[in-house]
Scaffold this motif. Structure first.
Motif, PDB file in Angstrom:
ATOM      1  N   TYR A 134      32.350 -46.518  20.677  1.00 10.75           N
ATOM      2  CA  TYR A 134      31.338 -47.451  20.193  1.00 10.75           C
ATOM      3  C   TYR A 134      31.140 -47.273  18.692  1.00 10.75           C
ATOM      4  O   TYR A 134      31.299 -46.190  18.148  1.00 10.75           O
ATOM      5  N   ILE A 136      28.978 -46.688  15.516  1.00 13.97           N
ATOM      6  CA  ILE A 136      27.724 -46.032  15.188  1.00 13.97           C
ATOM      7  C   ILE A 136      27.285 -46.514  13.813  1.00 13.97           C
ATOM      8  O   ILE A 136      28.046 -46.413  12.854  1.00 13.97           O
ATOM      9  N   PRO A 137      26.069 -47.056  13.694  1.00 15.30           N
ATOM     10  CA  PRO A 137      25.613 -47.526  12.387  1.00 15.30           C
ATOM     11  C   PRO A 137      25.701 -46.427  11.331  1.00 15.30           C
ATOM     12  O   PRO A 137      25.323 -45.288  11.569  1.00 15.30           O
ATOM     13  N   ILE A 192      21.590 -42.623  19.661  1.00 14.73           N
ATOM     14  CA  ILE A 192      21.756 -43.919  18.993  1.00 14.73           C
ATOM     15  C   ILE A 192      22.376 -44.934  19.947  1.00 14.73           C
ATOM     16  O   ILE A 192      21.963 -46.095  20.003  1.00 14.73           O
ATOM     17  N   GLN A 193      23.371 -44.492  20.720  1.00 17.49           N
ATOM     18  CA  GLN A 193      24.010 -45.389  21.679  1.00 17.49           C
ATOM     19  C   GLN A 193      23.031 -45.835  22.754  1.00 17.49           C
ATOM     20  O   GLN A 193      23.082 -46.974  23.230  1.00 17.49           O
ATOM     21  N   LYS A 195      19.740 -46.187  22.201  1.00 17.78           N
ATOM     22  CA  LYS A 195      18.858 -47.144  21.516  1.00 17.78           C
ATOM     23  C   LYS A 195      19.538 -48.501  21.345  1.00 17.78           C
ATOM     24  O   LYS A 195      18.877 -49.544  21.353  1.00 17.78           O
ATOM     25  N   ASN A 196      20.872 -48.478  21.200  1.00 19.62           N
ATOM     26  CA  ASN A 196      21.613 -49.732  21.050  1.00 19.62           C
ATOM     27  C   ASN A 196      21.874 -50.429  22.383  1.00 19.62           C
ATOM     28  O   ASN A 196      22.485 -51.496  22.425  1.00 19.62           O
TER      29      ASN A 196
END
Length: 251
Positions: A134, A136-137, A192-193, A195-196
């Motif tokens: 994925y 990641i920002p 983070i994943q 939250k996304n």
């Protein structure tokens, strides 16, 4: 003939995207907390130990300090990761010589340079043949699978990090906390994943399970023609990042 081939082609493309998400959603997970442990070199198989030790020679010649042989189990189903971990105190960058083994017998080995900055920006340069899972920002990953020389890969890493307009002050690994800091970084990315919307914690909060959104995206990255398209775009981004750098004809 066309009347026969067209449905076959449609099924060939569509079927994996229909079946795949169901398979991965109920079989894939990642641990809510990464646990990295030191392992003695005698416990490694000869192929893994040779790969890490050869990388160690090259990385130490570049000024990296060896932080030990590490391994991680039960982070993803049926996979074990072995790696040599390195830190460079002057540049505040890290390196890893990794071997990932699957119970099916599949094996992936690669080297990676990673630099984390005070603003959370992360720059990774590796020779992994696999596209990352994925996005990641604020994490940029460039792959150069044809580069076997770690000196050359390191030169590429220096080139792209020097030209990154979003970088701030690099934050290196701390001596004797290297593995712990890598585990913490993995935990941050998993959060983070979540939250996304790609993962959700299970009831006892020990594992992240895929959401339907995550399952479809993971499947998309593994099936034809999406995998080939993403791989092509990934290679183009890597080439663009080193435009103007000398001696990059083999990339």
């Amino acid at each position: 003939m066309l009347d026969f081939l067209l449905p076959v082609i449609v099924i060939f493309i569509v079927a994996p995207m229909v079946v795949g998400p169901f398979l991965v959603k109920f079989t894939h997970w990642i641990a809510a907390k990464a646990v990295i442990k030191t392992i003695l070199p005698e416990a490694l198989d000869e192929k893994t130990k040779t790969f890490i030790n050869q990388s160690k020679i090259e990385l130490e010649a570049l000024g990296f300090q060896f932080a030990g042989y590490q391994h991680m189990t039960d982070y993803m189903p049926k996979m074990t990761c072995y790696f040599g971990l390195f830190r460079h105190d002057n540049s505040k960058s890290a390196a890893m010589a990794a071997v990932i083994e699957h119970t099916s017998g599949r094996r992936l080995q690669y080297c990676e340079f990673s630099t984390t900055y005070s603003n959370g920006r992360i720059m990774d340069v590796s020779n992994s043949p696999e596209v990352a899972g994925y996005d990641i920002p604020d994490k940029v990953i460039y792959r150069y699978p044809k580069i076997s020389s770690l000196r050359k890969l390191h030169e590429i890493n220096q080139w792209v990090t020097a030209r990154d307009p979003k970088k701030t002050v690099p934050v290196g690994l701390v001596a004797d906390r290297e593995a712990e800091m890598v585990a913490e970084a993995l935990d941050r990315e998993a959060s983070i994943q979540e939250k996304n919307g790609f993962y959700v914690l299970n009831e006892n909060r020990s594992r992240y399970r895929l959401t339907w959104k995550g399952a479809f995206i993971m499947t998309e990255r593994q099936v034809f023609p999406f995998k080939q398209i993403l791989s092509y775009l990934d290679r183009q981004a890597a080439k663009k990042a080193i435009a103007g750098m000398p001696d990059t004809s083999i990339i």
